[in-house]
Design a protein around this motif. Structure first.
Motif, PDB file in Angstrom:
ATOM      1  N   THR A   1       0.840  -1.195   0.000  1.00  0.00           N
ATOM      2  CA  THR A   1       0.000   0.000   0.000  1.00  0.00           C
ATOM      3  C   THR A   1       0.874   1.244   0.000  1.00  0.00           C
ATOM      4  OG1 THR A   1      -0.087   0.030   2.420  1.00  0.00           O
ATOM      5  CG2 THR A   1      -1.847  -1.166   1.273  1.00  0.00           C
TER       6      THR A   1
ATOM      7  N   GLY B   1      -2.405   4.358   3.675  1.00  0.00           N
ATOM      8  CA  GLY B   1      -3.118   3.659   2.606  1.00  0.00           C
ATOM      9  C   GLY B   1      -3.582   2.279   3.028  1.00  0.00           C
TER      10      GLY B   1
ATOM     11  N   ASN C   1      -7.586   1.328   2.881  1.00  0.00           N
ATOM     12  CA  ASN C   1      -8.079   0.226   2.053  1.00  0.00           C
ATOM     13  C   ASN C   1      -8.698  -0.884   2.893  1.00  0.00           C
ATOM     14  OD1 ASN C   1      -7.404   0.577  -0.991  1.00  0.00           O
ATOM     15  ND2 ASN C   1      -5.621   1.364   0.067  1.00  0.00           N
TER      16      ASN C   1
ATOM     17  N   CYS D   1     -10.579  -2.710  -3.477  1.00  0.00           N
ATOM     18  CA  CYS D   1     -10.425  -1.315  -3.044  1.00  0.00           C
ATOM     19  C   CYS D   1      -9.143  -0.698  -3.580  1.00  0.00           C
ATOM     20  CB  CYS D   1     -10.439  -1.243  -1.523  1.00  0.00           C
ATOM     21  SG  CYS D   1     -12.031  -1.674  -0.778  1.00  0.00           S
ATOM     22  N   ARG D   2      -8.062  -1.463  -3.590  1.00  0.00           N
ATOM     23  CA  ARG D   2      -6.783  -0.939  -4.090  1.00  0.00           C
ATOM     24  C   ARG D   2      -6.887  -0.499  -5.540  1.00  0.00           C
ATOM     25  NH1 ARG D   2      -3.117  -3.715  -5.062  1.00  0.00           N
ATOM     26  NH2 ARG D   2      -1.205  -2.647  -4.436  1.00  0.00           N
TER      27      ARG D   2
ATOM     28  N   TYR E   1      -9.300   0.895  -6.922  1.00  0.00           N
ATOM     29  CA  TYR E   1      -9.949   2.199  -6.951  1.00  0.00           C
ATOM     30  C   TYR E   1      -9.075   3.293  -6.346  1.00  0.00           C
ATOM     31  CZ  TYR E   1     -14.513   0.387  -8.397  1.00  0.00           C
ATOM     32  OH  TYR E   1     -15.547  -0.172  -9.115  1.00  0.00           O
ATOM     33  N   THR E   2      -8.271   2.958  -5.347  1.00  0.00           N
ATOM     34  CA  THR E   2      -7.567   3.986  -4.577  1.00  0.00           C
ATOM     35  C   THR E   2      -6.121   4.187  -4.982  1.00  0.00           C
ATOM     36  OG1 THR E   2      -6.966   2.388  -2.864  1.00  0.00           O
ATOM     37  CG2 THR E   2      -9.034   3.596  -2.560  1.00  0.00           C
TER      38      THR E   2
END
Length: 374
Positions: free
Chosen positions: A87, A92, A96, A248-249, A251-252
């Protein structure tokens, strides 16, 4: 999402560049690139060899096998590399993991006060958040009996920060095991931000993933390993959670980046040398700070248990933020007001700055405190 500002980050964003003596940070004296290159005894040839064979594409989306190998070696449990996800720092990792775990209406218990994202992100995601409060009369530890009262059959998640930011206290292994038993009784997950890890050999310490099958650990090379500029962290979670974090990762962040992966791998590979250097700084500076505090009638602390973040209680006739602003404006010394952590009448002391910086900062800090007694 409706999210408040993170008090400590807002303070540092506004004021840290104004300081001539910074004793506010919680990283152990950040390594220079020259110090990083010296770790391999070959002026960084090992790091550049790692980097030179890479192209500047997305690289290993979840972190390279070499990075995951180094992270895996930090834990007792035999962790499947698929459950280690890289991350952008521990920040992060927390974001996440919380996005993957928390839904509107979930019941979340969060240690409080501590690092704000651990309770503000769940609240912003629509959870009902209740506080497991740390107590000054317990040397800034929470009471396990309070957790027993807070836990519910529908509790989804318990969030803790071990060691605590900014206090520097560490949950005993007995408390951590009791916490795991309480969580297991209702099937709750436990997310533990472990970015501050003890290194003086005096504190009991275990990672949540070595204690509890539904434990989720977040960490990075920023604090204990003195390389916040790498922005390289990780989250370890059970497979059903790590698979949701993967989504999620995307998207982020998509990935941590080739350079950060190589630097993070290199740092962890040479962690023994970094920890030896940092242990010397920590022990020397903690003794220096303790002598200074012993001589200060208006300052006290619960000495941190081998980690780099600490909180000092101030006995002053004004708000801590007022005092910290004047200390910065008149003497160039930066602290973080305790009120920025919802701990008024105190300050976060970055006692693991370079020793001469700490010595100078404490002297000026003392001069400003002495003005109250003139």
């Amino acid at each position: 999402m409706d999210m408040p500002t993170i008090g400590v980050e807002e303070w540092l964003n506004v004021w840290e560049r104004s300081a001539t003596t910074d004793i506010a940070q919680s990283t152990i004296a950040s390594l220079t690139m020259a110090e990083l290159r010296a770790l391999d005894g070959a002026d960084g040839a090992e790091f550049y060899e790692l980097l030179d064979r890479e192209t500047m594409n997305y690289g290993w989306i979840e972190g390279s096998p070499a990075f995951k190998h180094e992270v895996k070696g930090l834990y007792r449990k035999d962790i499947d590399p698929a459950d280690i996800l890289q991350t952008n720092g521990c920040t992060g990792a927390n974001l996440n993991a919380l996005m993957a775990l928390v839904s509107p209406g979930d019941h979340v218990i969060a240690e409080w006060p501590t690092y704000a994202p651990l309770y503000e992100i769940p609240r912003a995601l629509g959870a009902e958040v209740e506080y497991w409060q740390i107590k000054e009369e317990l040397d800034w530890n929470p009471d396990i009996k309070d957790l027993e009262r807070l836990i519910r059959p529908d509790t989804r998640l318990i969030c803790i920060n071990n060691a605590s930011n900014p206090i520097g206290t560490i949950l005993s292994t007995d408390t951590l095991h009791q916490l795991a038993e309480i969580a297991a009784s209702v099937g709750a997950y436990v997310l533990c931000d472990e970015v501050y890890q003890p290194m003086d050999g005096e504190a009991e310490y275990e990672s949540i993933v070595d204690v509890y099958e539904r434990g989720i650990a977040t960490n990075s090379v920023s604090k204990t390993y003195s390389t916040p500029g790498a922005r390289c962290g990780w989250v370890i979670a059970p497979r059903e959670v790590s698979d949701r974090i993967r989504v999620c990762r995307d998207y982020t962040m998509i990935c941590g980046g080739v350079f950060s992966d190589a630097l993070g791998t290199y740092v962890l590979r040479h962690r023994d040398a970094i920890l030896a250097r940092n242990r010397d700084i920590l022990l020397r500076n903690r003794e220096l700070a303790q002598r200074w505090i012993d001589a200060q009638p208006r300052v006290s602390w619960v000495a941190p248990k081998g980690v780099s973040t600490a909180f000092v209680r101030l006995d002053i006739p004004e708000k801590d933020e007022t005092f910290c602003r004047r200390l910065l404006e008149r003497r160039g010394v930066l602290l973080v007001p305790g009120s920025r952590f919802e701990l008024p009448c105190g300050a976060r002391l970055g006692y693991c700055a370079q020793t001469e910086v700490l010595r100078r900062g404490l002297a000026l800090f003392g001069e400003e405190l002495a003005e109250f007694d003139r």
